[in-house]
Design a protein around this motif. Structure first.
Motif, PDB file in Angstrom:
ATOM      1  N   GLY A  87      -5.617  -2.428  -5.902  1.00 49.03           N
ATOM      2  CA  GLY A  87      -4.877  -3.667  -6.098  1.00 49.03           C
ATOM      3  C   GLY A  87      -4.876  -4.540  -4.863  1.00 49.03           C
ATOM      4  O   GLY A  87      -5.010  -5.763  -4.946  1.00 49.03           O
ATOM      5  N   ASN A  88      -4.725  -3.928  -3.700  1.00 50.81           N
ATOM      6  CA  ASN A  88      -4.778  -4.679  -2.449  1.00 50.81           C
ATOM      7  C   ASN A  88      -6.134  -5.346  -2.266  1.00 50.81           C
ATOM      8  O   ASN A  88      -6.223  -6.486  -1.815  1.00 50.81           O
ATOM      9  CB  ASN A  88      -4.500  -3.741  -1.268  1.00 50.81           C
ATOM     10  N   ILE A  89      -7.194  -4.634  -2.596  1.00 48.69           N
ATOM     11  CA  ILE A  89      -8.540  -5.198  -2.456  1.00 48.69           C
ATOM     12  C   ILE A  89      -8.749  -6.321  -3.461  1.00 48.69           C
ATOM     13  O   ILE A  89      -9.313  -7.376  -3.133  1.00 48.69           O
ATOM     14  CB  ILE A  89      -9.601  -4.094  -2.618  1.00 48.69           C
ATOM     15  N   ALA A  90      -8.287  -6.135  -4.705  1.00 45.79           N
ATOM     16  CA  ALA A  90      -8.416  -7.194  -5.712  1.00 45.79           C
ATOM     17  C   ALA A  90      -7.691  -8.459  -5.279  1.00 45.79           C
ATOM     18  O   ALA A  90      -8.147  -9.582  -5.562  1.00 45.79           O
ATOM     19  CB  ALA A  90      -7.874  -6.703  -7.053  1.00 45.79           C
TER      20      ALA A  90
ATOM     21  N   ASN B  88       0.839  -1.203   0.000  1.00 46.71           N
ATOM     22  CA  ASN B  88       0.000   0.000   0.000  1.00 46.71           C
ATOM     23  C   ASN B  88       0.869   1.246   0.000  1.00 46.71           C
ATOM     24  O   ASN B  88       0.474   2.291   0.523  1.00 46.71           O
ATOM     25  CB  ASN B  88      -0.954  -0.005   1.199  1.00 46.71           C
ATOM     26  N   VAL B  89       2.044   1.135  -0.601  1.00 47.41           N
ATOM     27  CA  VAL B  89       3.037   2.216  -0.590  1.00 47.41           C
ATOM     28  C   VAL B  89       3.226   2.752  -2.005  1.00 47.41           C
ATOM     29  O   VAL B  89       3.436   1.994  -2.948  1.00 47.41           O
ATOM     30  CB  VAL B  89       4.375   1.720  -0.020  1.00 47.41           C
ATOM     31  N   LYS B  90       3.167   4.069  -2.141  1.00 48.74           N
ATOM     32  CA  LYS B  90       3.331   4.711  -3.436  1.00 48.74           C
ATOM     33  C   LYS B  90       4.803   4.802  -3.830  1.00 48.74           C
ATOM     34  O   LYS B  90       5.695   4.513  -3.028  1.00 48.74           O
ATOM     35  CB  LYS B  90       2.710   6.112  -3.399  1.00 48.74           C
ATOM     36  N   VAL B  91       5.051   5.240  -5.041  1.00 49.40           N
ATOM     37  CA  VAL B  91       6.423   5.356  -5.553  1.00 49.40           C
ATOM     38  C   VAL B  91       7.246   6.306  -4.696  1.00 49.40           C
ATOM     39  O   VAL B  91       8.457   6.103  -4.524  1.00 49.40           O
ATOM     40  CB  VAL B  91       6.399   5.820  -7.028  1.00 49.40           C
ATOM     41  N   ASP B  92       6.609   7.324  -4.115  1.00 48.33           N
ATOM     42  CA  ASP B  92       7.349   8.290  -3.287  1.00 48.33           C
ATOM     43  C   ASP B  92       7.607   7.785  -1.875  1.00 48.33           C
ATOM     44  O   ASP B  92       8.180   8.491  -1.045  1.00 48.33           O
ATOM     45  CB  ASP B  92       6.608   9.632  -3.232  1.00 48.33           C
ATOM     46  N   GLY B  93       7.184   6.539  -1.567  1.00 46.22           N
ATOM     47  CA  GLY B  93       7.441   5.953  -0.269  1.00 46.22           C
ATOM     48  C   GLY B  93       6.367   6.214   0.770  1.00 46.22           C
ATOM     49  O   GLY B  93       6.449   5.693   1.891  1.00 46.22           O
ATOM     50  N   GLN B  94       5.352   6.994   0.404  1.00 45.27           N
ATOM     51  CA  GLN B  94       4.275   7.307   1.332  1.00 45.27           C
ATOM     52  C   GLN B  94       3.147   6.282   1.211  1.00 45.27           C
ATOM     53  O   GLN B  94       2.942   5.679   0.149  1.00 45.27           O
ATOM     54  CB  GLN B  94       3.724   8.714   1.055  1.00 45.27           C
TER      55      GLN B  94
ATOM     56  N   GLU C 251      -3.372   6.753  -0.452  1.00 44.73           N
ATOM     57  CA  GLU C 251      -4.713   7.123  -0.044  1.00 44.73           C
ATOM     58  C   GLU C 251      -5.687   6.019  -0.486  1.00 44.73           C
ATOM     59  O   GLU C 251      -5.403   5.256  -1.403  1.00 44.73           O
ATOM     60  CB  GLU C 251      -5.120   8.456  -0.684  1.00 44.73           C
ATOM     61  N   ARG C 252      -6.848   5.966   0.142  1.00 45.42           N
ATOM     62  CA  ARG C 252      -7.801   4.887  -0.126  1.00 45.42           C
ATOM     63  C   ARG C 252      -8.268   4.864  -1.586  1.00 45.42           C
ATOM     64  O   ARG C 252      -8.650   3.809  -2.094  1.00 45.42           O
ATOM     65  CB  ARG C 252      -9.010   4.976   0.807  1.00 45.42           C
ATOM     66  N   GLU C 253      -8.251   6.000  -2.264  1.00 41.90           N
ATOM     67  CA  GLU C 253      -8.699   6.051  -3.661  1.00 41.90           C
ATOM     68  C   GLU C 253      -7.594   5.661  -4.636  1.00 41.90           C
ATOM     69  O   GLU C 253      -7.834   5.538  -5.836  1.00 41.90           O
ATOM     70  CB  GLU C 253      -9.203   7.463  -3.997  1.00 41.90           C
ATOM     71  N   HIS C 254      -6.398   5.460  -4.134  1.00 43.90           N
ATOM     72  CA  HIS C 254      -5.237   5.199  -4.992  1.00 43.90           C
ATOM     73  C   HIS C 254      -5.322   3.796  -5.597  1.00 43.90           C
ATOM     74  O   HIS C 254      -5.889   2.873  -5.012  1.00 43.90           O
ATOM     75  CB  HIS C 254      -3.961   5.341  -4.177  1.00 43.90           C
ATOM     76  N   ALA C 255      -4.732   3.643  -6.798  1.00 43.44           N
ATOM     77  CA  ALA C 255      -4.732   2.353  -7.475  1.00 43.44           C
ATOM     78  C   ALA C 255      -4.060   1.256  -6.652  1.00 43.44           C
ATOM     79  O   ALA C 255      -4.404   0.077  -6.775  1.00 43.44           O
ATOM     80  CB  ALA C 255      -4.040   2.476  -8.839  1.00 43.44           C
ATOM     81  N   LYS C 256      -3.109   1.625  -5.801  1.00 47.21           N
ATOM     82  CA  LYS C 256      -2.449   0.624  -4.961  1.00 47.21           C
ATOM     83  C   LYS C 256      -3.451  -0.034  -4.021  1.00 47.21           C
ATOM     84  O   LYS C 256      -3.367  -1.238  -3.752  1.00 47.21           O
ATOM     85  CB  LYS C 256      -1.323   1.272  -4.146  1.00 47.21           C
ATOM     86  N   ILE C 257      -4.394   0.744  -3.494  1.00 51.55           N
ATOM     87  CA  ILE C 257      -5.385   0.193  -2.583  1.00 51.55           C
ATOM     88  C   ILE C 257      -6.364  -0.691  -3.351  1.00 51.55           C
ATOM     89  O   ILE C 257      -6.770  -1.761  -2.866  1.00 51.55           O
ATOM     90  CB  ILE C 257      -6.121   1.308  -1.835  1.00 51.55           C
TER      91      ILE C 257
END
Length: 284
Positions: A106-109, A89-95, A98-104
């Motif tokens: 992906g986590n849900i999928a 759940n970590v973005k490219v900048d290391g942060q 947010e819940r709307e982000h594609a990383k989240i």
């Protein structure tokens, strides 16, 4: 030479000791791991904090590496290798995302039962997931044995699925979750592929009920009838008595066979950092 020792965790999962994955492996060690995978399909290696280089080196012993969903998604990547999937759940900048982000998304999928890259040919064979940072609660990974799933099918259902072919599509699970923001080029980048519902493992001779969330329809059946059959089969395959749940510790590496298992991640607090790296080999 270290001796590989197996400690059963479930009928199809075992913890491995007596081997150091941070060091180069001898040919007989690689063969021993392959034999253990044939028997168990899920192997747990504790206290193996691999660097990215070491994880890539280990994965390459077992075949060519797979890009998987990165063929569709692409974009910036914070790991050193495109072949390492950033299951975090970590973005490219290391942060933390947010819940709307594609990383989240992906986590849900990943919380849906699936086999990695069943939506392509060649499909994935072995996945190797390394735990870098784990949340305080949740975030486990569950595995179900598709060989046992076939063995326990009622005879009438075994007959019903024999000869049937399912269509697998990369974005099917994402569309289910409302993740539809893909260009037409992305939608067509990985075309649907077909796999028989019943397969035979060429190494062990065991039958496999090859189902998972990427299976979108069944050829020769109406869409509704086919999807209901697929849901019923997946529900059967993932009954609690046929599931191994892995409680992650930092430094764990879990290796599984995507052709004979399905897996899913479990929910965790997305405000907590969770970092996992996955290397995956293609079936050859």
């Amino acid at each position: 030479m270290s001796i590989l020792t197996l400690h059963p965790l479930a009928p199809f999962a075992a913890e491995v000791s007596g081997i150091d994955l941070t060091q180069p492996l001898a040919a007989d060690q690689v063969k021993a791991i392959e034999r253990a995978m044939d028997e168990h399909a899920v192997l747990v290696f504790r206290k193996q904090p691999l660097t990215q280089d070491q994880q890539i080196t280990f994965a390459k012993y077992f075949g060519p590496l797979d890009l998987g969903f990165r063929r569709v998604r692409g974009g910036p990547h914070r790991l050193d290798y495109a072949e390492l999937a950033d299951i975090s759940n970590v973005k490219v900048d290391g942060q933390i995302a947010e819940r709307e982000h594609a990383k989240i998304v992906g986590n849900i999928a990943n919380q849906l039962w699936h086999s990695d890259s069943s939506f392509q040919k060649p499909r994935a064979k072995y996945s190797m997931l390394s735990a870098v940072t784990v949340p305080q609660h949740g975030g486990q990974t569950e595995y179900a044995d598709l060989r046992l799933a076939y063995d326990t099918l009622p005879p009438d259902l075994q007959q019903r699925v024999q000869g049937r072919v399912a269509v697998h599509y990369a974005l099917h699970s994402r569309f289910m979750l409302g993740d539809t923001h893909y260009t037409e080029e992305q939608r067509q980048m990985i075309e649907p592929v077909t796999w028989p519902l019943v397969q035979t493992d060429p190494r062990t001779g065991r039958h496999i009920l090859f189902v998972g969330v990427h299976a979108a329809e069944v050829e020769g059946m109406t869409l509704a009838e086919g999807r209901m059959l697929l849901m019923d089969l997946l529900e059967h395959a993932t009954q609690r008595e046929r599931v191994y749940r892995h409680e992650w510790q930092v430094g764990d590496l879990v290796m599984w066979d995507n052709t004979s298992t399905v897996h899913r991640g479990r929910h965790y607090d997305f405000s907590e950092r969770r970092e996992m790296r996955r290397a995956t080999t293609e079936e050859v």
